[in-house]
Enzyme design. Structure first.
Site, PDB file in Angstrom:
ATOM      1  CE1 TYR A 153      35.446  27.918  48.777  1.00  0.00           C
ATOM      2  CE2 TYR A 153      33.748  26.364  48.130  1.00  0.00           C
ATOM      3  CZ  TYR A 153      34.458  27.530  47.906  1.00  0.00           C
ATOM      4  OH  TYR A 153      34.181  28.296  46.803  1.00  0.00           O
TER       5      TYR A 153
HETATM    6  P1  NDP Z   1      40.951  31.574  41.685  1.00  0.00           P
HETATM    7  O1  NDP Z   1      41.767  30.643  42.522  1.00  0.00           O
HETATM    8  O2  NDP Z   1      40.931  31.418  40.217  1.00  0.00           O
HETATM    9  O3  NDP Z   1      41.368  33.090  42.020  1.00  0.00           O
HETATM   10  C1  NDP Z   1      41.455  33.486  43.353  1.00  0.00           C
HETATM   11  C2  NDP Z   1      41.657  34.968  43.419  1.00  0.00           C
HETATM   12  O4  NDP Z   1      41.572  35.353  44.786  1.00  0.00           O
HETATM   13  C3  NDP Z   1      43.013  35.416  42.907  1.00  0.00           C
HETATM   14  O5  NDP Z   1      42.868  36.684  42.313  1.00  0.00           O
HETATM   15  C4  NDP Z   1      43.830  35.520  44.197  1.00  0.00           C
HETATM   16  O6  NDP Z   1      44.905  36.470  44.109  1.00  0.00           O
HETATM   17  C5  NDP Z   1      42.767  36.045  45.147  1.00  0.00           C
HETATM   18  N1  NDP Z   1      43.068  35.783  46.554  1.00  0.00           N
HETATM   19  C6  NDP Z   1      43.244  34.595  47.186  1.00  0.00           C
HETATM   20  N2  NDP Z   1      43.502  34.803  48.488  1.00  0.00           N
HETATM   21  C7  NDP Z   1      43.506  36.151  48.682  1.00  0.00           C
HETATM   22  C8  NDP Z   1      43.740  36.994  49.800  1.00  0.00           C
HETATM   23  N3  NDP Z   1      44.013  36.498  51.002  1.00  0.00           N
HETATM   24  N4  NDP Z   1      43.670  38.331  49.604  1.00  0.00           N
HETATM   25  C9  NDP Z   1      43.379  38.863  48.401  1.00  0.00           C
HETATM   26  N5  NDP Z   1      43.161  38.111  47.298  1.00  0.00           N
HETATM   27  C10 NDP Z   1      43.225  36.776  47.450  1.00  0.00           C
HETATM   28  O7  NDP Z   1      39.465  31.474  42.312  1.00  0.00           O
HETATM   29  P2  NDP Z   1      38.038  31.666  41.576  1.00  0.00           P
HETATM   30  O8  NDP Z   1      38.088  32.831  40.687  1.00  0.00           O
HETATM   31  O9  NDP Z   1      37.579  30.362  41.101  1.00  0.00           O
HETATM   32  O10 NDP Z   1      37.118  32.005  42.853  1.00  0.00           O
HETATM   33  C11 NDP Z   1      36.577  33.300  43.060  1.00  0.00           C
HETATM   34  C12 NDP Z   1      35.497  33.210  44.107  1.00  0.00           C
HETATM   35  O11 NDP Z   1      34.435  32.394  43.622  1.00  0.00           O
HETATM   36  C13 NDP Z   1      35.972  32.557  45.415  1.00  0.00           C
HETATM   37  O12 NDP Z   1      35.395  33.246  46.499  1.00  0.00           O
HETATM   38  C14 NDP Z   1      35.431  31.146  45.310  1.00  0.00           C
HETATM   39  O13 NDP Z   1      35.222  30.581  46.574  1.00  0.00           O
HETATM   40  C15 NDP Z   1      34.141  31.366  44.547  1.00  0.00           C
HETATM   41  N6  NDP Z   1      33.658  30.199  43.831  1.00  0.00           N
HETATM   42  C16 NDP Z   1      34.399  29.591  42.856  1.00  0.00           C
HETATM   43  C17 NDP Z   1      33.921  28.477  42.207  1.00  0.00           C
HETATM   44  C18 NDP Z   1      34.677  27.757  41.154  1.00  0.00           C
HETATM   45  O14 NDP Z   1      34.285  26.627  40.786  1.00  0.00           O
HETATM   46  N7  NDP Z   1      35.736  28.312  40.603  1.00  0.00           N
HETATM   47  C19 NDP Z   1      32.582  27.918  42.534  1.00  0.00           C
HETATM   48  C20 NDP Z   1      31.903  28.643  43.574  1.00  0.00           C
HETATM   49  C21 NDP Z   1      32.419  29.738  44.190  1.00  0.00           C
HETATM   50  P3  NDP Z   1      46.410  36.024  43.616  1.00  0.00           P
HETATM   51  O15 NDP Z   1      46.295  35.789  42.131  1.00  0.00           O
HETATM   52  O16 NDP Z   1      47.255  37.185  43.959  1.00  0.00           O
HETATM   53  O17 NDP Z   1      46.730  34.761  44.350  1.00  0.00           O
END
Ligand code: NDP
Length: 245
Positions: A153
Site C-alpha cells: 500500500y
Molecule cells: P473506502 O473503502 O471507504 O471507499 C473506497 C472507494 O473507492 C469506494 O467508493 C469504492 O467504490 C472505490 N473504489 C475501490 N476500487 C475502485 C476501482 N478499482 N475503481 C473505482 N473505484 C474504486 O476507502 P476510503 O474512503 O477510506 O479511502 C479513500 C482514499 O483515501 C483511498 O485512496 C485511500 O487509500 C485513502 N486513505 C484512506 C485512509 C483511511 O484511513 N480511510 C487514510 C489515508 C488514505 P465501490 O463502493 O463501488 O467499491
C-alpha cells in the site's frame, strides 16, 4: 472564482472519504460526478443525499484501473456540463501483506488499482481539466510510519505522490494546480475492515489529538484546494492527520 457553474469528478465517491468530498463539493456549488467501482446502491445514496441538499450529482461506474473505463468516465463526465474543472482521485484499496514471496498477489493487486489507477486518472485529468482547474489525489500519512504489512500500500501511494509532483510540472502554463492530500487514519470501511476494537483504539491514540479523523475533515482540505482559497497551493502533499506523523 465562483464554483456555481463548475463541475468536479470524484473517483471512489460511493463511500468513505470520496463520498464526503463529493458532498462537500456539491455544497460548495459544483456539479459532481460520483464515480464508483461496483457499489451502485451506495453511489445512488451519495447522489440522493446531494440532491436532497439542493445539489447536482450524477453517478458513473468505472474501474479506475481499466484504460477503457477511465476513457469512458472522462468522456461521459465532460459531456454532462461541457466542462470539467476539478478532478479528485480518491478511489483506492488497502490490502495488507508483508514483504514476503507470498505477498506478491496483494502487491500486484494494490499497484494495479492504486498506482495504475492513479496514473490513468491523472493522465486523463491532465487532458480533460480546463485551464485554471484543480487536480487532487489521495495519498496517505502512513507512508511516514512504515508499519509492517503496509509495504504494498505504501509503495502504491509513494508512487501517487511522485506522479502528482511530475504532473504539476507537466501542466506548466495552464494554471492548473496538482496536489495530494494524505490523510491519517480516517473512519471509513478501508480503515475499519479487518481491525479489532483494540487495534482501532491503539491506532487512534497515535496522534496527539488521540482520535481518528472523519471523512468530513479530509473533505474540508480537499475543498480548500478545489476552491478559490487554494489558488497558490501547487505540487504539495498535505498531511491531514491530527499530528499522526
Ligand atoms: P473506502 O473503502 O471507504 O471507499 C473506497 C472507494 O473507492 C469506494 O467508493 C469504492 O467504490 C472505490 N473504489 C475501490 N476500487 C475502485 C476501482 N478499482 N475503481 C473505482 N473505484 C474504486 O476507502 P476510503 O474512503 O477510506 O479511502 C479513500 C482514499 O483515501 C483511498 O485512496 C485511500 O487509500 C485513502 N486513505 C484512506 C485512509 C483511511 O484511513 N480511510 C487514510 C489515508 C488514505 P465501490 O463502493 O463501488 O467499491
Amino acid at each position: 472564482m465562483n464554483n456555481a457553474t463548475k463541475t468536479a469528478l470524484v473517483t471512489g465517491a460511493s463511500r468513505g472519504i470520496g463520498r464526503a468530498i463529493a458532498q462537500r463539493l456539491a455544497k460548495d456549488g459544483f456539479t459532481v460526478i460520483v464515480n464508483y467501482a461496483g457499489n451502485a446502491a451506495s453511489a445512488e445514496e451519495t447522489i440522493q443525499e446531494i440532491i436532497a441538499q439542493g445539489g447536482h450529482a450524477v453517478a458513473i461506474q468505472a474501474d479506475v484501473a481499466s484504460e477503457a473505463d477511465v476513457s469512458r468516465l472522462f468522456l461521459q463526465a465532460k459531456a454532462i456540463t461541457g466542462q470539467l474543472d476539478v478532478v479528485v482521485h480518491s478511489a483506492g484499496i488497502m490490502p495488507m501483506a508483508k514483504i514476503t514471496p507470498a505477498g506478491l498477489a496483494d502487491f500486484d493487486k494494490v499497484i494495479h488499482t492504486n498506482l495504475r489507477g492513479a496514473f490513468l486518472v491523472l493522465a486523463h485529468a491532465g487532458e480533460a481539466v480546463s485551464d485554471n482547474g484543480r487536480i487532487i489525489a489521495l495519498s496517505t500519512s502512513v507512508i511516514a510510519k512504515s508499519f509492517p504489512a503496509y509495504g504494498p500500500y505504501i509503495a502504491s501511494k509513494a508512487g501517487v505522490e511522485g506522479l502528482v509532483h511530475v504532473l504539476a510540472n507537466e501542466l506548466r502554463g495552464r494554471n492548473i494546480t496538482v496536489n495530494a492530500v494524505a490523510p491519517g487514519p480516517t473512519g471509513t470501511d478501508l480503515f475499519f475492515n479487518g481491525k479489532s476494537d483494540e487495534q482501532i483504539a491503539a491506532i487512534a491514540k497515535l496522534a496527539p489529538l488521540e482520535r481518528i479523523g472523519t471523512p468530513d475533515e479530509i473533505a474540508n482540505v480537499v475543498a480548500t484546494l478545489a476552491g478559490p482559497d487554494g489558488s497558490w497551493i501547487n505540487s504539495q502533499v498535505i498531511r491531514v492527520n491530527g499530528g499522526f506523523a
